[in-house]
Design a protein around this motif. Structure first.
Motif, PDB file in Angstrom:
ATOM      1  N   ALA A  37       0.834  -1.208   0.000  1.00 27.02           N
ATOM      2  CA  ALA A  37       0.000   0.000   0.000  1.00 27.02           C
ATOM      3  C   ALA A  37       0.867   1.256   0.000  1.00 27.02           C
ATOM      4  CB  ALA A  37      -0.945  -0.003   1.194  1.00 27.02           C
ATOM      5  N   VAL A  38       1.962   1.218   0.739  1.00 32.27           N
ATOM      6  CA  VAL A  38       2.889   2.362   0.766  1.00 32.27           C
ATOM      7  C   VAL A  38       3.487   2.565  -0.621  1.00 32.27           C
ATOM      8  CG1 VAL A  38       5.096   3.204   1.686  1.00 32.27           C
ATOM      9  CG2 VAL A  38       3.381   2.207   3.233  1.00 32.27           C
ATOM     10  N   ILE A  39       3.897   1.474  -1.257  1.00 25.78           N
ATOM     11  CA  ILE A  39       4.461   1.567  -2.614  1.00 25.78           C
ATOM     12  C   ILE A  39       3.420   2.131  -3.573  1.00 25.78           C
ATOM     13  CG2 ILE A  39       5.299   0.198  -4.579  1.00 25.78           C
ATOM     14  CD1 ILE A  39       7.373   0.582  -2.358  1.00 25.78           C
ATOM     15  N   ARG A  40       2.191   1.646  -3.460  1.00 25.88           N
ATOM     16  CA  ARG A  40       1.104   2.141  -4.323  1.00 25.88           C
ATOM     17  C   ARG A  40       0.937   3.649  -4.143  1.00 25.88           C
ATOM     18  NH1 ARG A  40      -2.731  -0.809  -2.272  1.00 25.88           N
ATOM     19  NH2 ARG A  40      -1.955  -2.664  -3.287  1.00 25.88           N
ATOM     20  N   ARG A  41       0.933   4.095  -2.884  1.00 27.47           N
ATOM     21  CA  ARG A  41       0.776   5.536  -2.610  1.00 27.47           C
ATOM     22  C   ARG A  41       1.959   6.328  -3.139  1.00 27.47           C
ATOM     23  NH1 ARG A  41       1.820   9.751  -2.616  1.00 27.47           N
ATOM     24  NH2 ARG A  41       1.309  11.494  -1.271  1.00 27.47           N
ATOM     25  N   LEU A  42       3.173   5.822  -2.945  1.00 27.39           N
ATOM     26  CA  LEU A  42       4.356   6.539  -3.428  1.00 27.39           C
ATOM     27  C   LEU A  42       4.426   6.565  -4.947  1.00 27.39           C
ATOM     28  CD1 LEU A  42       7.065   5.465  -0.838  1.00 27.39           C
ATOM     29  CD2 LEU A  42       5.936   7.697  -1.063  1.00 27.39           C
ATOM     30  N   GLY A  43       3.681   5.691  -5.596  1.00 28.87           N
ATOM     31  CA  GLY A  43       3.580   5.739  -7.050  1.00 28.87           C
ATOM     32  C   GLY A  43       2.925   7.021  -7.527  1.00 28.87           C
ATOM     33  N   GLU A  44       2.181   7.661  -6.644  1.00 32.31           N
ATOM     34  CA  GLU A  44       1.531   8.940  -6.970  1.00 32.31           C
ATOM     35  C   GLU A  44       2.470  10.119  -6.745  1.00 32.31           C
ATOM     36  OE1 GLU A  44      -1.913   9.094  -4.488  1.00 32.31           O
ATOM     37  OE2 GLU A  44      -2.682   7.183  -5.243  1.00 32.31           O
ATOM     38  N   GLY A  45       3.552   9.901  -6.001  1.00 35.09           N
ATOM     39  CA  GLY A  45       4.501  10.970  -5.731  1.00 35.09           C
ATOM     40  C   GLY A  45       5.033  10.883  -4.313  1.00 35.09           C
ATOM     41  N   PRO A  46       6.067  11.663  -4.008  1.00 33.56           N
ATOM     42  CA  PRO A  46       6.673  11.637  -2.674  1.00 33.56           C
ATOM     43  C   PRO A  46       5.662  11.986  -1.583  1.00 33.56           C
ATOM     44  CG  PRO A  46       8.024  12.899  -4.199  1.00 33.56           C
ATOM     45  CD  PRO A  46       6.730  12.613  -4.896  1.00 33.56           C
ATOM     46  N   ALA A  47       5.933  11.472  -0.378  1.00 35.27           N
ATOM     47  CA  ALA A  47       5.060  11.751   0.765  1.00 35.27           C
ATOM     48  C   ALA A  47       5.877  11.658   2.042  1.00 35.27           C
ATOM     49  CB  ALA A  47       3.909  10.753   0.811  1.00 35.27           C
ATOM     50  N   SER A  48       5.411  12.343   3.067  1.00 42.59           N
ATOM     51  CA  SER A  48       6.072  12.265   4.367  1.00 42.59           C
ATOM     52  C   SER A  48       5.691  10.948   5.044  1.00 42.59           C
ATOM     53  CB  SER A  48       5.667  13.441   5.254  1.00 42.59           C
ATOM     54  OG  SER A  48       4.304  13.314   5.617  1.00 42.59           O
TER      55      SER A  48
END
Length: 116
Positions: free
Chosen positions: A21-32
């Motif tokens: 899920a983290v990888i999926r979210r980071l696919g949208e762009g950087p995040a804290s």
């Protein structure tokens, strides 16, 4: 052989649904880290273990800016999985092609025996 070690690290990291899920979210762009942790019902220290695993596998890079740790996805590292999957597809396509040829050949033999 080092390539397989890296692939193993990536596959182990991807084995967990939280990390996927983290990888999926980071696919949208950087995040804290705190932004990434928000959807999960786990403590921040527990979530940080997931981030460390992703980081050690090479899938995620982190950088600290003041009090905020930002995470970015290393898309090139994911290409290890793509390469391995492509190789597996090629192997199985060849096997199924040989099986199809065998079945077709067997069917022809049976038909010729039935006609005799």
């Amino acid at each position: 052989m080092a390539k397989h070690g890296a692939l193993d690290d990536v596959l182990v990291a991807l084995a967990d649904p939280t990390r996927r899920a983290v990888i999926r979210r980071l696919g949208e762009g950087p995040a804290s880290v705190s932004e990434l942790a928000r959807p999960f019902a786990i403590t921040l220290p527990s979530f940080l273990k997931h981030v460390r695993m992703l980081e050690s596998s090479g899938l995620v890079r982190t950088a600290k800016s003041g009090r905020v740790r930002m995470c970015t996805l290393d898309r090139e590292r994911l290409s290890l999985v793509d390469g391995w999957l492509d190789e597996q597809r090629r192997v199985w396509d060849e096997r199924t092609d040989r099986l199809a040829a065998f079945v077709a050949g067997s069917a022809e033999i049976l038909e010729s025996k039935e006609q005799s």
